[in-house]
Write an enzyme that holds these catalytic residues in place. Structure first.
Site, PDB file in Angstrom:
ATOM      1  N   ASP A  18      19.732  10.158  52.931  1.00 44.16           N
ATOM      2  CA  ASP A  18      19.138  10.171  51.598  1.00 44.16           C
ATOM      3  C   ASP A  18      18.716   8.758  51.203  1.00 44.16           C
ATOM      4  OD1 ASP A  18      19.631  12.885  51.310  1.00 44.16           O
ATOM      5  OD2 ASP A  18      21.595  12.576  50.388  1.00 44.16           O
ATOM      6  N   TYR A  42      30.961   7.960  58.357  1.00 35.37           N
ATOM      7  CA  TYR A  42      30.456   7.467  57.071  1.00 35.37           C
ATOM      8  C   TYR A  42      31.559   6.779  56.268  1.00 35.37           C
ATOM      9  CZ  TYR A  42      26.589  10.830  57.742  1.00 35.37           C
ATOM     10  OH  TYR A  42      25.520  11.541  58.223  1.00 35.37           O
ATOM     11  N   ASP A  97      24.894  13.506  43.504  1.00 37.97           N
ATOM     12  CA  ASP A  97      25.053  12.055  43.612  1.00 37.97           C
ATOM     13  C   ASP A  97      24.602  11.409  42.300  1.00 37.97           C
ATOM     14  OD1 ASP A  97      22.236  11.674  43.639  1.00 37.97           O
ATOM     15  OD2 ASP A  97      22.161  11.764  45.820  1.00 37.97           O
ATOM     16  N   ARG A 125      27.593  14.681  50.311  1.00 42.08           N
ATOM     17  CA  ARG A 125      27.539  15.029  48.877  1.00 42.08           C
ATOM     18  C   ARG A 125      28.303  16.312  48.606  1.00 42.08           C
ATOM     19  NH1 ARG A 125      21.865  16.240  47.725  1.00 42.08           N
ATOM     20  NH2 ARG A 125      21.493  16.150  49.967  1.00 42.08           N
TER      21      ARG A 125
END
Length: 204
Positions: A42, A70, A84, A175
């Site tokens: 993203d 991550y 988000d 997310r």
């Protein structure tokens, strides 16, 4: 006569660029249309984005299927339509959560679980991308898929949330994972920052 380069290019993607933006820039620099990426990040996210160039585009699917690592930052007590901080705020709550509760909930996600794909994503349903349904205010049933959380651990507690590190399978939306973690903590939460630190053998 120029020889076109083939190979893999590992980019540390900056914020506010889509994965497609990066592909387009590299495509222009290398003067070739045969550039692919191996897993969307993203615009809010940074980190490892592996590009395949010319003959190496045959490897795109193989690299895309690799596990990813991550570091994600979470703000609790806030809910948005995109899951988000870039999205429209839908709800706010006061929060009181203990560190041990966060650790216990994170540990509970280790293994396989069925994850709901976020509405703001490029997954196609009946030929239309989910985010197009969202923009057109059309109702759609969000698909679910089985994902694997191989490892997940708390890194730090922040003023209004926390930061964690995870290693996950292809197709995992961080997310959505954060949304599910917040729900299990009996609250709401959004992703405020994301760094992809590793994909397969490729690291920052």
């Amino acid at each position: 006569m120029t020889t076109k380069i083939s190979g893999l290019l590992v980019i540390n993607k900056p914020k506010d660029f889509t994965s497609r933006d990066v592909v387009n820039k590299v495509s222009k620099i290398l003067q070739t249309k045969k550039v692919g990426h191996t897993g969307t990040l993203d615009p809010i996210a940074t980190g490892v984005l592996v590009l395949t160039i010319n003959a190496a585009t045959k490897l795109t699917e193989i690299i895309t299927s690799e596990n990813k690592e991550y570091i994600a930052s979470v703000i609790l007590g806030v809910k948005t339509d995109t899951l988000d901080i870039t999205g429209q705020i839908l709800e706010k709550r006061n929060i009181i959560i203990k560190e041990q509760d966060i650790i216990d909930v994170l540990n509970s996600f280790k293994g396989s679980y069925e994850q709901t794909v976020p509405l703001y994503s490029a997954i196609r349903i009946n030929g239309q991308k989910l985010y197009e349904y969202a923009r057109n205010k059309e109702e759609v049933i969000l698909p679910k898929r089985l994902v694997n959380i191989y490892d997940i651990k708390l890194l730090e507690i922040t003023k209004n949330g926390f930061k964690f590190k995870c290693c996950v399978s292809k197709g995992t939306y961080i997310r959505s994972l954060i949304n599910d973690i917040a729900s299990k903590l009996n609250t709401i939460g959004v992703m405020s920052d994301l760094i992809r630190t590793k994909q397969g053998i490729f690291e920052l």
